[in-house]
Structure formats: C-alpha cells, structure tokens
Design a protein around this motif. Structure first.
Motif, PDB file in Angstrom:
ATOM      1  N   LYS A  55       0.863  -1.194   0.000  1.00 52.17           N
ATOM      2  CA  LYS A  55       0.000   0.000   0.000  1.00 52.17           C
ATOM      3  C   LYS A  55       0.886   1.226   0.000  1.00 52.17           C
ATOM      4  O   LYS A  55       1.796   1.329   0.822  1.00 52.17           O
ATOM      5  CB  LYS A  55      -0.914  -0.002   1.224  1.00 52.17           C
ATOM      6  N   ASP A  56       0.650   2.144  -0.916  1.00 52.79           N
ATOM      7  CA  ASP A  56       1.433   3.379  -1.031  1.00 52.79           C
ATOM      8  C   ASP A  56       2.933   3.088  -1.138  1.00 52.79           C
ATOM      9  O   ASP A  56       3.759   3.788  -0.554  1.00 52.79           O
ATOM     10  CB  ASP A  56       1.152   4.312   0.151  1.00 52.79           C
ATOM     11  N   GLY A  57       3.281   2.009  -1.851  1.00 55.74           N
ATOM     12  CA  GLY A  57       4.674   1.675  -2.064  1.00 55.74           C
ATOM     13  C   GLY A  57       5.379   1.032  -0.875  1.00 55.74           C
ATOM     14  O   GLY A  57       6.576   0.779  -0.930  1.00 55.74           O
ATOM     15  N   ARG A  58       4.653   0.767   0.198  1.00 59.03           N
ATOM     16  CA  ARG A  58       5.246   0.158   1.397  1.00 59.03           C
ATOM     17  C   ARG A  58       4.555  -1.167   1.678  1.00 59.03           C
ATOM     18  O   ARG A  58       3.385  -1.337   1.383  1.00 59.03           O
ATOM     19  CB  ARG A  58       5.075   1.093   2.587  1.00 59.03           C
ATOM     20  N   ASP A  59       5.299  -2.084   2.289  1.00 61.77           N
ATOM     21  CA  ASP A  59       4.737  -3.393   2.616  1.00 61.77           C
ATOM     22  C   ASP A  59       4.316  -3.452   4.079  1.00 61.77           C
ATOM     23  O   ASP A  59       5.014  -2.945   4.957  1.00 61.77           O
ATOM     24  CB  ASP A  59       5.748  -4.504   2.350  1.00 61.77           C
ATOM     25  N   VAL A  60       3.156  -4.070   4.312  1.00 67.86           N
ATOM     26  CA  VAL A  60       2.645  -4.356   5.650  1.00 67.86           C
ATOM     27  C   VAL A  60       2.598  -5.871   5.760  1.00 67.86           C
ATOM     28  O   VAL A  60       2.142  -6.550   4.833  1.00 67.86           O
ATOM     29  CB  VAL A  60       1.232  -3.753   5.849  1.00 67.86           C
ATOM     30  N   PHE A  61       3.063  -6.397   6.893  1.00 64.81           N
ATOM     31  CA  PHE A  61       3.147  -7.847   7.073  1.00 64.81           C
ATOM     32  C   PHE A  61       2.145  -8.273   8.139  1.00 64.81           C
ATOM     33  O   PHE A  61       2.094  -7.693   9.218  1.00 64.81           O
ATOM     34  CB  PHE A  61       4.568  -8.238   7.469  1.00 64.81           C
ATOM     35  N   ILE A  89       2.113  -8.234  17.148  1.00 61.59           N
ATOM     36  CA  ILE A  89       2.303  -9.599  17.653  1.00 61.59           C
ATOM     37  C   ILE A  89       3.098  -9.547  18.949  1.00 61.59           C
ATOM     38  O   ILE A  89       4.149  -8.921  19.018  1.00 61.59           O
ATOM     39  CB  ILE A  89       3.032 -10.484  16.622  1.00 61.59           C
ATOM     40  N   ASP A  90       2.571 -10.213  19.961  1.00 60.07           N
ATOM     41  CA  ASP A  90       3.284 -10.349  21.236  1.00 60.07           C
ATOM     42  C   ASP A  90       4.119 -11.626  21.130  1.00 60.07           C
ATOM     43  O   ASP A  90       3.586 -12.741  21.237  1.00 60.07           O
ATOM     44  CB  ASP A  90       2.286 -10.431  22.383  1.00 60.07           C
ATOM     45  N   GLU A  91       5.414 -11.455  20.915  1.00 61.46           N
ATOM     46  CA  GLU A  91       6.284 -12.602  20.679  1.00 61.46           C
ATOM     47  C   GLU A  91       6.293 -13.570  21.864  1.00 61.46           C
ATOM     48  O   GLU A  91       6.284 -14.786  21.684  1.00 61.46           O
ATOM     49  CB  GLU A  91       7.707 -12.127  20.374  1.00 61.46           C
ATOM     50  N   ARG A 129       7.123 -16.546  13.065  1.00 65.42           N
ATOM     51  CA  ARG A 129       7.894 -16.325  11.833  1.00 65.42           C
ATOM     52  C   ARG A 129       7.756 -14.884  11.352  1.00 65.42           C
ATOM     53  O   ARG A 129       8.747 -14.244  11.002  1.00 65.42           O
ATOM     54  CB  ARG A 129       7.445 -17.285  10.734  1.00 65.42           C
ATOM     55  N   VAL A 130       6.534 -14.374  11.345  1.00 66.56           N
ATOM     56  CA  VAL A 130       6.304 -13.001  10.875  1.00 66.56           C
ATOM     57  C   VAL A 130       6.984 -12.007  11.809  1.00 66.56           C
ATOM     58  O   VAL A 130       7.674 -11.091  11.363  1.00 66.56           O
ATOM     59  CB  VAL A 130       4.797 -12.708  10.740  1.00 66.56           C
ATOM     60  N   LYS A 131       6.796 -12.164  13.100  1.00 66.42           N
ATOM     61  CA  LYS A 131       7.381 -11.231  14.067  1.00 66.42           C
ATOM     62  C   LYS A 131       8.898 -11.234  13.987  1.00 66.42           C
ATOM     63  O   LYS A 131       9.534 -10.177  13.946  1.00 66.42           O
ATOM     64  CB  LYS A 131       6.916 -11.593  15.485  1.00 66.42           C
ATOM     65  N   ARG A 132       9.485 -12.396  13.953  1.00 70.57           N
ATOM     66  CA  ARG A 132      10.950 -12.491  13.963  1.00 70.57           C
ATOM     67  C   ARG A 132      11.570 -12.009  12.632  1.00 70.57           C
ATOM     68  O   ARG A 132      12.665 -11.483  12.616  1.00 70.57           O
ATOM     69  CB  ARG A 132      11.380 -13.913  14.283  1.00 70.57           C
ATOM     70  N   ARG A 133      10.859 -12.186  11.543  1.00 72.91           N
ATOM     71  CA  ARG A 133      11.378 -11.742  10.251  1.00 72.91           C
ATOM     72  C   ARG A 133      11.300 -10.225  10.099  1.00 72.91           C
ATOM     73  O   ARG A 133      12.083  -9.629   9.377  1.00 72.91           O
ATOM     74  CB  ARG A 133      10.579 -12.415   9.144  1.00 72.91           C
ATOM     75  N   HIS A 134      10.360  -9.589  10.792  1.00 70.08           N
ATOM     76  CA  HIS A 134      10.128  -8.153  10.582  1.00 70.08           C
ATOM     77  C   HIS A 134      10.283  -7.329  11.848  1.00 70.08           C
ATOM     78  O   HIS A 134       9.543  -6.392  12.088  1.00 70.08           O
ATOM     79  CB  HIS A 134       8.747  -7.941   9.977  1.00 70.08           C
ATOM     80  N   LYS A 135      11.245  -7.695  12.676  1.00 68.59           N
ATOM     81  CA  LYS A 135      11.505  -6.915  13.898  1.00 68.59           C
ATOM     82  C   LYS A 135      12.060  -5.571  13.555  1.00 68.59           C
ATOM     83  O   LYS A 135      12.807  -5.380  12.670  1.00 68.59           O
ATOM     84  CB  LYS A 135      12.490  -7.654  14.792  1.00 68.59           C
TER      85      LYS A 135
END
Length: 135
Positions: A55-61, A89-91, A129-135
């Motif tokens: 969205k608007d050239g930026r990625d949201v995971f 996400i609460d890791e 996986r999502v939280k750790r990849r996008h910290k």
C-alpha cells in the motif's frame, strides 16, 4: 486499468483490515499467490503464514491462520481465524502458545484434539515467523 483493489480481512472478532491496496500476497494451499488489480476470479483455501500487503509503495506484514480467499477484479476477501499485523504480535505470548501446543502433542489425545492442537501450533508458528522476520 485501476491501480488498486479493495482488501478485506475478516476474523471471528470482526474486520481486521479494509483498505485499497496496490497488491497482496497470500499463503494459499498451492503456495504463495500474488494478487494485483484486475485479477481473474479465484476462490482458494488459505494456510497459516504471512500476508504481505503493498500500500502506497510500502509493505505491511500480517500473520494469518487458516481460511478462505475470494478474489475478484476489484476486491480480495479473506476469511480467516487469525490476522495480526507484525507490529502487534506479542512474541512472548506466541512463543508460550507454541510451547503449550508442542507439550500437548506429547500427551495421549483423540484425533480431534490432535487436529485442534496442530491448528493452534500452526497459528503460533505463523506469528513467530512473521514477528521475527520483521523486527
């Protein structure tokens, strides 16, 4: 040709995402699928994993659970049991849920209980996986 499509993600708690987006990538049973505006109609099953929204050239995971995906030329509807943005996400909670599920799998369980625990494990692993990849 339109440059956006409407993405709606609905969980049992309600609508968690409803925006016009440039593209969305979804974890389907056949693999990751990318959806752009004017995509052909499609209905498929979603597996636990990561939704990537452009969205608007930026990625949201977004970590996602199991569900259904319905695609039309101007709209993507996702019905799922879990949708949590990476930054929400609460890791520690996800890690605890993973540990509990793995511990339960070592117990003597009915087939139904095994399926439920496996689903819980898949949801917690998707979040981790999502939280750790996008910290």
């Amino acid at each position: 040709m339109p440059s956006t499509l409407k993405l709606e993600i609905v969980t049992p708690e309600g609508t968690t995402y409803s925006e016009d987006v440039e593209m969305v990538t979804l974890p389907a049973v056949t693999g990751q699928i990318g959806i752009y505006p004017e995509h052909t109609r499609l209905m498929t099953q979603m597996i636990p994993g990561e939704i990537i929204v452009r969205k608007d050239g930026r990625d949201v995971f977004i970590a996602s659970g199991e569900g259904l995906i319905a695609v039309g030329p101007k709209r993507v509807a996702v019905l799922t049991d879990l949708a949590v943005a990476a930054d929400r996400i609460d890791e520690a909670k996800a890690e605890e849920a993973r540990r509990r599920a793995e511990s339960r799998l070592r117990e003597k369980l009915s087939d139904e209980e095994v399926a439920s625990v496996n689903a819980s494990l898949a949801r917690s692993l998707a979040q981790l996986r999502v939280k750790r990849r996008h910290k």
